[in-house]
Design a protein around this motif. Structure first.
Motif, PDB file in Angstrom:
ATOM      1  N   LEU A  43      -2.934  18.560  -7.651  1.00 49.96           N
ATOM      2  CA  LEU A  43      -4.230  19.211  -7.841  1.00 49.96           C
ATOM      3  C   LEU A  43      -4.349  20.460  -6.972  1.00 49.96           C
ATOM      4  CD1 LEU A  43      -7.073  19.291  -9.024  1.00 49.96           C
ATOM      5  CD2 LEU A  43      -7.793  17.775  -7.163  1.00 49.96           C
ATOM      6  N   GLU A  44      -3.939  20.356  -5.720  1.00 51.43           N
ATOM      7  CA  GLU A  44      -4.006  21.512  -4.820  1.00 51.43           C
ATOM      8  C   GLU A  44      -3.146  22.665  -5.337  1.00 51.43           C
ATOM      9  OE1 GLU A  44      -2.969  20.039  -0.952  1.00 51.43           O
ATOM     10  OE2 GLU A  44      -4.813  18.862  -0.777  1.00 51.43           O
ATOM     11  N   LEU A  45      -1.975  22.352  -5.872  1.00 60.09           N
ATOM     12  CA  LEU A  45      -1.107  23.395  -6.427  1.00 60.09           C
ATOM     13  C   LEU A  45      -1.742  24.052  -7.647  1.00 60.09           C
ATOM     14  CD1 LEU A  45       2.316  21.551  -6.021  1.00 60.09           C
ATOM     15  CD2 LEU A  45       1.625  23.659  -4.845  1.00 60.09           C
TER      16      LEU A  45
ATOM     17  N   ASP B 131       0.794  -1.222   0.000  1.00 58.33           N
ATOM     18  CA  ASP B 131       0.000   0.000   0.000  1.00 58.33           C
ATOM     19  C   ASP B 131       0.829   1.276   0.000  1.00 58.33           C
ATOM     20  OD1 ASP B 131      -2.359  -1.420  -0.037  1.00 58.33           O
ATOM     21  OD2 ASP B 131      -2.548  -1.441   2.138  1.00 58.33           O
ATOM     22  N   GLU B 132       2.029   1.260   0.560  1.00 59.67           N
ATOM     23  CA  GLU B 132       2.793   2.490   0.728  1.00 59.67           C
ATOM     24  C   GLU B 132       3.070   3.221  -0.590  1.00 59.67           C
ATOM     25  OE1 GLU B 132       6.896   4.260   2.644  1.00 59.67           O
ATOM     26  OE2 GLU B 132       6.394   2.168   2.958  1.00 59.67           O
ATOM     27  N   PRO B 133       3.587   2.540  -1.643  1.00 57.40           N
ATOM     28  CA  PRO B 133       3.813   3.273  -2.894  1.00 57.40           C
ATOM     29  C   PRO B 133       2.534   3.858  -3.486  1.00 57.40           C
ATOM     30  CG  PRO B 133       5.028   1.216  -2.913  1.00 57.40           C
ATOM     31  CD  PRO B 133       4.117   1.192  -1.705  1.00 57.40           C
ATOM     32  N   ARG B 134       1.442   3.139  -3.357  1.00 54.96           N
ATOM     33  CA  ARG B 134       0.156   3.644  -3.883  1.00 54.96           C
ATOM     34  C   ARG B 134      -0.308   4.857  -3.089  1.00 54.96           C
ATOM     35  NH1 ARG B 134      -3.389  -0.545  -6.770  1.00 54.96           N
ATOM     36  NH2 ARG B 134      -4.652   1.291  -6.682  1.00 54.96           N
ATOM     37  N   THR B 135      -0.096   4.831  -1.781  1.00 54.79           N
ATOM     38  CA  THR B 135      -0.473   5.962  -0.935  1.00 54.79           C
ATOM     39  C   THR B 135       0.350   7.191  -1.300  1.00 54.79           C
ATOM     40  OG1 THR B 135      -1.100   4.475   0.859  1.00 54.79           O
ATOM     41  CG2 THR B 135      -0.656   6.769   1.451  1.00 54.79           C
ATOM     42  N   ILE B 136       1.655   6.990  -1.516  1.00 52.78           N
ATOM     43  CA  ILE B 136       2.520   8.103  -1.912  1.00 52.78           C
ATOM     44  C   ILE B 136       2.043   8.680  -3.242  1.00 52.78           C
ATOM     45  CG2 ILE B 136       4.855   8.697  -2.687  1.00 52.78           C
ATOM     46  CD1 ILE B 136       5.850   6.607  -0.576  1.00 52.78           C
ATOM     47  N   ASP B 137       1.755   7.817  -4.216  1.00 50.27           N
ATOM     48  CA  ASP B 137       1.270   8.280  -5.514  1.00 50.27           C
ATOM     49  C   ASP B 137      -0.027   9.081  -5.377  1.00 50.27           C
ATOM     50  OD1 ASP B 137       3.347   7.215  -6.967  1.00 50.27           O
ATOM     51  OD2 ASP B 137       2.231   5.470  -7.671  1.00 50.27           O
ATOM     52  N   LEU B 138      -0.952   8.543  -4.608  1.00 50.75           N
ATOM     53  CA  LEU B 138      -2.236   9.221  -4.419  1.00 50.75           C
ATOM     54  C   LEU B 138      -2.035  10.577  -3.759  1.00 50.75           C
ATOM     55  CD1 LEU B 138      -5.305   9.122  -4.700  1.00 50.75           C
ATOM     56  CD2 LEU B 138      -5.381   8.002  -2.469  1.00 50.75           C
ATOM     57  N   ASN B 139      -1.183  10.625  -2.741  1.00 51.53           N
ATOM     58  CA  ASN B 139      -0.912  11.897  -2.072  1.00 51.53           C
ATOM     59  C   ASN B 139      -0.289  12.904  -3.031  1.00 51.53           C
ATOM     60  OD1 ASN B 139      -1.948  11.021   0.371  1.00 51.53           O
ATOM     61  ND2 ASN B 139       0.041  10.404   1.168  1.00 51.53           N
ATOM     62  N   GLN B 140       0.620  12.448  -3.883  1.00 51.61           N
ATOM     63  CA  GLN B 140       1.219  13.358  -4.858  1.00 51.61           C
ATOM     64  C   GLN B 140       0.180  13.862  -5.854  1.00 51.61           C
ATOM     65  OE1 GLN B 140       4.589  11.193  -6.453  1.00 51.61           O
ATOM     66  NE2 GLN B 140       5.951  12.050  -4.901  1.00 51.61           N
ATOM     67  N   HIS B 141      -0.727  13.019  -6.263  1.00 53.42           N
ATOM     68  CA  HIS B 141      -1.801  13.460  -7.168  1.00 53.42           C
ATOM     69  C   HIS B 141      -2.624  14.571  -6.512  1.00 53.42           C
ATOM     70  CE1 HIS B 141      -1.862   9.400  -9.537  1.00 53.42           C
ATOM     71  NE2 HIS B 141      -0.760  10.088  -9.731  1.00 53.42           N
ATOM     72  N   HIS B 142      -2.959  14.380  -5.249  1.00 49.39           N
ATOM     73  CA  HIS B 142      -3.728  15.396  -4.520  1.00 49.39           C
ATOM     74  C   HIS B 142      -2.926  16.695  -4.370  1.00 49.39           C
ATOM     75  CE1 HIS B 142      -7.378  13.199  -3.443  1.00 49.39           C
ATOM     76  NE2 HIS B 142      -6.600  12.142  -3.298  1.00 49.39           N
ATOM     77  N   GLN B 143      -1.638  16.561  -4.082  1.00 49.88           N
ATOM     78  CA  GLN B 143      -0.789  17.753  -3.943  1.00 49.88           C
ATOM     79  C   GLN B 143      -0.694  18.511  -5.264  1.00 49.88           C
ATOM     80  OE1 GLN B 143       2.818  15.980  -2.495  1.00 49.88           O
ATOM     81  NE2 GLN B 143       2.147  15.983  -0.368  1.00 49.88           N
TER      82      GLN B 143
ATOM     83  N   ALA C  82       3.196  22.929  -9.327  1.00 54.80           N
ATOM     84  CA  ALA C  82       2.511  21.744  -9.846  1.00 54.80           C
ATOM     85  C   ALA C  82       3.375  21.047 -10.895  1.00 54.80           C
ATOM     86  CB  ALA C  82       1.157  22.122 -10.439  1.00 54.80           C
ATOM     87  N   ALA C  83       3.998  21.832 -11.776  1.00 54.48           N
ATOM     88  CA  ALA C  83       4.845  21.261 -12.818  1.00 54.48           C
ATOM     89  C   ALA C  83       6.061  20.565 -12.205  1.00 54.48           C
ATOM     90  CB  ALA C  83       5.289  22.341 -13.797  1.00 54.48           C
ATOM     91  N   GLY C  84       6.662  21.181 -11.208  1.00 51.22           N
ATOM     92  CA  GLY C  84       7.817  20.579 -10.557  1.00 51.22           C
ATOM     93  C   GLY C  84       7.476  19.267  -9.879  1.00 51.22           C
TER      94      GLY C  84
END
Length: 75
Positions: free
Chosen positions: A29-31, A15-27, A40-42
């Protein structure tokens, strides 16, 4: 251990890599919503580089686990 998802994409089991990926997707989007295109691009570049690194690492790990086949075994 990597699980190949098709299209040259591999994901590490767990689960950890998937959680990291999901969190990055949310970050990302927030940016974008905050109007921080450069941020966001970086983060998107970092995310893609990490994904590609994981794919290559998984492919190499899988390749190391494959036992060579001799011509005598095929015949």
């Amino acid at each position: 251990m990597a699980q190949f998802l098709g299209g040259g994409v591999a994901a590490h089991v767990g689960d950890e890599p998937r959680t990291i990926d999901l969190n990055q997707h949310h970050q990302i989007l927030e940016l974008v919503v905050a109007g921080d295109g450069a941020g966001a691009a970086g983060l998107a570049r970092t995310h893609i580089a990490n994904s590609l690194t994981a794919s290559v690492t998984g492919a190499l790990e899988e390749r190391e686990n494959v036992q060579p086949v001799t011509l005598d075994e095929i015949a």
